[in-house]
Design an enzyme around this catalytic site. Structure first.
Site, PDB file in Angstrom:
ATOM      1  N   PRO A  95       0.856  -1.331  -0.047  1.00  0.00           N
ATOM      2  CA  PRO A  95       0.027  -0.030   0.018  1.00  0.00           C
ATOM      3  C   PRO A  95       0.802   1.381   0.064  1.00  0.00           C
ATOM      4  O   PRO A  95       1.846   1.498   0.517  1.00  0.00           O
ATOM      5  CB  PRO A  95      -0.926   0.028   1.357  1.00  0.00           C
ATOM      6  CG  PRO A  95      -0.116  -1.217   2.056  1.00  0.00           C
ATOM      7  CD  PRO A  95       0.381  -2.219   1.053  1.00  0.00           C
ATOM      8  N   ASN A  96       0.318   2.322  -0.919  1.00  0.00           N
ATOM      9  CA  ASN A  96       0.882   3.356  -0.884  1.00  0.00           C
ATOM     10  C   ASN A  96       2.187   3.645  -1.648  1.00  0.00           C
ATOM     11  O   ASN A  96       2.575   4.794  -1.934  1.00  0.00           O
ATOM     12  CB  ASN A  96       0.791   4.197   0.524  1.00  0.00           C
ATOM     13  CG  ASN A  96      -0.451   4.400   1.244  1.00  0.00           C
ATOM     14  OD1 ASN A  96      -1.187   4.811   0.454  1.00  0.00           O
ATOM     15  ND2 ASN A  96      -0.369   3.843   2.419  1.00  0.00           N
TER      16      ASN A  96
ATOM     17  N   ARG B   7       4.939  12.423  -3.081  1.00  0.00           N
ATOM     18  CA  ARG B   7       4.663  12.918  -1.646  1.00  0.00           C
ATOM     19  C   ARG B   7       5.932  12.335  -0.775  1.00  0.00           C
ATOM     20  O   ARG B   7       6.316  11.066  -1.443  1.00  0.00           O
ATOM     21  CB  ARG B   7       3.421  12.844  -1.018  1.00  0.00           C
ATOM     22  CG  ARG B   7       2.391  13.623  -1.795  1.00  0.00           C
ATOM     23  CD  ARG B   7       1.316  13.702  -1.158  1.00  0.00           C
ATOM     24  NE  ARG B   7       1.410  14.100   0.243  1.00  0.00           N
ATOM     25  CZ  ARG B   7       1.077  13.344   1.268  1.00  0.00           C
ATOM     26  NH1 ARG B   7       0.803  12.183   1.170  1.00  0.00           N
ATOM     27  NH2 ARG B   7       1.322  13.630   2.602  1.00  0.00           N
TER      28      ARG B   7
ATOM     29  N   TYR C  47      11.194   9.011   1.278  1.00  0.00           N
ATOM     30  CA  TYR C  47      11.229   7.840   0.312  1.00  0.00           C
ATOM     31  C   TYR C  47      11.910   8.215  -1.041  1.00  0.00           C
ATOM     32  O   TYR C  47      11.925   7.211  -2.020  1.00  0.00           O
ATOM     33  CB  TYR C  47       9.727   7.515  -0.029  1.00  0.00           C
ATOM     34  CG  TYR C  47       9.227   6.785   1.145  1.00  0.00           C
ATOM     35  CD1 TYR C  47       9.415   5.631   1.876  1.00  0.00           C
ATOM     36  CD2 TYR C  47       7.928   7.299   1.878  1.00  0.00           C
ATOM     37  CE1 TYR C  47       8.870   5.172   2.993  1.00  0.00           C
ATOM     38  CE2 TYR C  47       7.303   7.019   2.841  1.00  0.00           C
ATOM     39  CZ  TYR C  47       7.864   5.829   3.608  1.00  0.00           C
ATOM     40  OH  TYR C  47       7.361   5.442   4.763  1.00  0.00           O
TER      41      TYR C  47
ATOM     42  N   ASN D 253       8.080  -5.447  -0.728  1.00  0.00           N
ATOM     43  CA  ASN D 253       7.937  -4.475   0.075  1.00  0.00           C
ATOM     44  C   ASN D 253       6.388  -4.192   0.248  1.00  0.00           C
ATOM     45  O   ASN D 253       5.662  -3.699  -0.251  1.00  0.00           O
ATOM     46  CB  ASN D 253       8.419  -3.000  -0.275  1.00  0.00           C
ATOM     47  CG  ASN D 253       8.508  -1.889   0.439  1.00  0.00           C
ATOM     48  OD1 ASN D 253       7.805  -2.037   1.649  1.00  0.00           O
ATOM     49  ND2 ASN D 253       8.958  -0.777   0.271  1.00  0.00           N
TER      50      ASN D 253
ATOM     51  N   ALA E  42       3.196  -0.622   5.170  1.00  0.00           N
ATOM     52  CA  ALA E  42       2.655  -0.932   6.458  1.00  0.00           C
ATOM     53  C   ALA E  42       2.150  -2.226   6.776  1.00  0.00           C
ATOM     54  O   ALA E  42       1.905  -2.696   7.909  1.00  0.00           O
ATOM     55  CB  ALA E  42       1.556   0.413   6.496  1.00  0.00           C
TER      56      ALA E  42
ATOM     57  N   GLU F 188      12.293  -9.442   2.584  1.00  0.00           N
ATOM     58  CA  GLU F 188      11.345  -8.213   2.814  1.00  0.00           C
ATOM     59  C   GLU F 188      12.434  -7.287   2.590  1.00  0.00           C
ATOM     60  O   GLU F 188      13.531  -7.060   2.790  1.00  0.00           O
ATOM     61  CB  GLU F 188      11.294  -8.503   4.228  1.00  0.00           C
ATOM     62  CG  GLU F 188      10.637  -7.188   4.879  1.00  0.00           C
ATOM     63  CD  GLU F 188      10.195  -7.321   6.246  1.00  0.00           C
ATOM     64  OE1 GLU F 188      10.007  -8.449   6.960  1.00  0.00           O
ATOM     65  OE2 GLU F 188      10.296  -6.508   7.225  1.00  0.00           O
TER      66      GLU F 188
ATOM     67  N   HIS G 130      12.847  -2.673   2.569  1.00  0.00           N
ATOM     68  CA  HIS G 130      12.045  -1.360   2.886  1.00  0.00           C
ATOM     69  C   HIS G 130      13.136  -0.331   2.423  1.00  0.00           C
ATOM     70  O   HIS G 130      14.466  -0.614   2.369  1.00  0.00           O
ATOM     71  CB  HIS G 130      11.947  -1.290   4.360  1.00  0.00           C
ATOM     72  CG  HIS G 130      10.791  -2.064   4.977  1.00  0.00           C
ATOM     73  ND1 HIS G 130       9.671  -2.082   4.742  1.00  0.00           N
ATOM     74  CD2 HIS G 130      11.345  -3.333   5.483  1.00  0.00           C
ATOM     75  CE1 HIS G 130       9.124  -3.226   5.262  1.00  0.00           C
ATOM     76  NE2 HIS G 130      10.050  -3.812   6.056  1.00  0.00           N
TER      77      HIS G 130
ATOM     78  N   ARG H 246      12.784   4.590  12.687  1.00  0.00           N
ATOM     79  CA  ARG H 246      11.544   5.470  12.737  1.00  0.00           C
ATOM     80  C   ARG H 246      10.677   4.831  14.049  1.00  0.00           C
ATOM     81  O   ARG H 246      11.404   4.515  15.045  1.00  0.00           O
ATOM     82  CB  ARG H 246      10.895   5.075  11.596  1.00  0.00           C
ATOM     83  CG  ARG H 246      11.788   5.469  10.245  1.00  0.00           C
ATOM     84  CD  ARG H 246      11.222   5.343   8.889  1.00  0.00           C
ATOM     85  NE  ARG H 246      10.012   6.262   8.704  1.00  0.00           N
ATOM     86  CZ  ARG H 246       8.963   5.803   7.865  1.00  0.00           C
ATOM     87  NH1 ARG H 246       9.269   4.959   6.955  1.00  0.00           N
ATOM     88  NH2 ARG H 246       8.035   6.689   7.857  1.00  0.00           N
TER      89      ARG H 246
HETATM   90  O1  CA2 Z   1      10.272   2.127   3.936  1.00  0.00           O
HETATM   91  C1  CA2 Z   1       9.724   1.443   3.422  1.00  0.00           C
HETATM   92  O2  CA2 Z   1       9.916   1.052   2.273  1.00  0.00           O
HETATM   93  C2  CA2 Z   1       8.232   1.135   4.021  1.00  0.00           C
HETATM   94  O3  CA2 Z   1       7.841  -0.218   3.588  1.00  0.00           O
HETATM   95  C3  CA2 Z   1       7.348   2.009   3.665  1.00  0.00           C
HETATM   96  C4  CA2 Z   1       5.878   2.180   4.061  1.00  0.00           C
HETATM   97  C5  CA2 Z   1       5.840   2.187   5.448  1.00  0.00           C
HETATM   98  O4  CA2 Z   1       4.531   1.991   6.218  1.00  0.00           O
HETATM   99  C6  CA2 Z   1       6.924   0.922   6.296  1.00  0.00           C
HETATM  100  O5  CA2 Z   1       6.980   1.182   7.675  1.00  0.00           O
HETATM  101  C7  CA2 Z   1       8.200   1.313   5.670  1.00  0.00           C
HETATM  102  C8  CA2 Z   1       5.041   3.332   3.729  1.00  0.00           C
HETATM  103  C9  CA2 Z   1       4.885   3.534   2.269  1.00  0.00           C
HETATM  104  C10 CA2 Z   1       4.315   4.799   1.804  1.00  0.00           C
HETATM  105  O6  CA2 Z   1       5.021   5.284   0.793  1.00  0.00           O
HETATM  106  C11 CA2 Z   1       4.860   6.477   0.340  1.00  0.00           C
HETATM  107  C12 CA2 Z   1       5.301   7.141  -0.781  1.00  0.00           C
HETATM  108  C13 CA2 Z   1       5.280   8.396  -1.020  1.00  0.00           C
HETATM  109  C14 CA2 Z   1       4.056   9.160  -0.358  1.00  0.00           C
HETATM  110  C15 CA2 Z   1       3.311   8.604   0.584  1.00  0.00           C
HETATM  111  C16 CA2 Z   1       3.633   7.516   1.030  1.00  0.00           C
END
Ligand code: CA2
Length: 138
Positions: free
Chosen positions: A10-11, A18, A23, A72, A75, A96, A98, A105
């Site tokens: 997700p996301n 953003r 990221y 990946n 969340a 896995e 990230h 974090r």
């Molecule tokens: O660091 C990572 O790759 C995560 O898997 C990213 C997840 C986060 O919940 C994990 O704890 C760590 C979140 C991805 C959200 O990605 C976005 C990218 C751009 C804008 C908003 C969200």
């Protein structure tokens, strides 16, 4: 030719749009084009979903024929017993990954329901985490 799939949760479709401070500024599809050029000897595919069940369905679909999964789960990493069980239920090894260093974090990002069923975990190297994940299967 090895068959490796990258699965994003997700996301991660918002990468480069953003939260660039966490990221980075590159969108995943342009990064995936670079990956395909870098790993010409790998049959590399990509799947992204914002839905837990779709990620599980994809793991079941490819999880007995592919050579590796770079996952990946976003969340869901920190919440999903079901994705953890799906990884345990397939024969294809899963790494896995990230983008961020989840251990730098919030505390809720320090736990993974997936890691115990994965061959390894890579985090904190930006998009290079995916390259390291692929390299681990080669
Ligand atoms: O660091 C990572 O790759 C995560 O898997 C990213 C997840 C986060 O919940 C994990 O704890 C760590 C979140 C991805 C959200 O990605 C976005 C990218 C751009 C804008 C908003 C969200």
């Amino acid at each position: 030719m090895k068959k490796i799939i990258i699965i994003n949760g997700p996301n991660l479709n918002l990468l480069g749009v953003r939260e660039k401070n966490i990221y980075g500024s590159q969108d995943f599809l342009s990064f995936f084009e670079e990956l395909k050029q870098r790993y010409l000897a790998v049959d590399l595919s990509y799947f992204q979903s914002n839905h837990e069940g779709e990620i599980i369905d994809k793991l079941h679909e490819i999880g007995f024929s592919y050579d590796g999964v770079v996952l990946n789960a976003g969340a869901y990493t920190h919440t999903s017993v079901a994705i953890g069980d799906a990884i345990a239920g397939i024969t294809t090894p899963v790494v896995e990954v990230h983008i961020s260093n989840v251990h730098k974090r919030e505390a809720f990002r320090h736990h993974s329901y997936l890691a115990p069923n994965c061959v390894g975990v890579i985090c904190g190297f930006g998009l290079n985490s995916y390259k390291l994940g692929i390299d681990s299967f080669l």
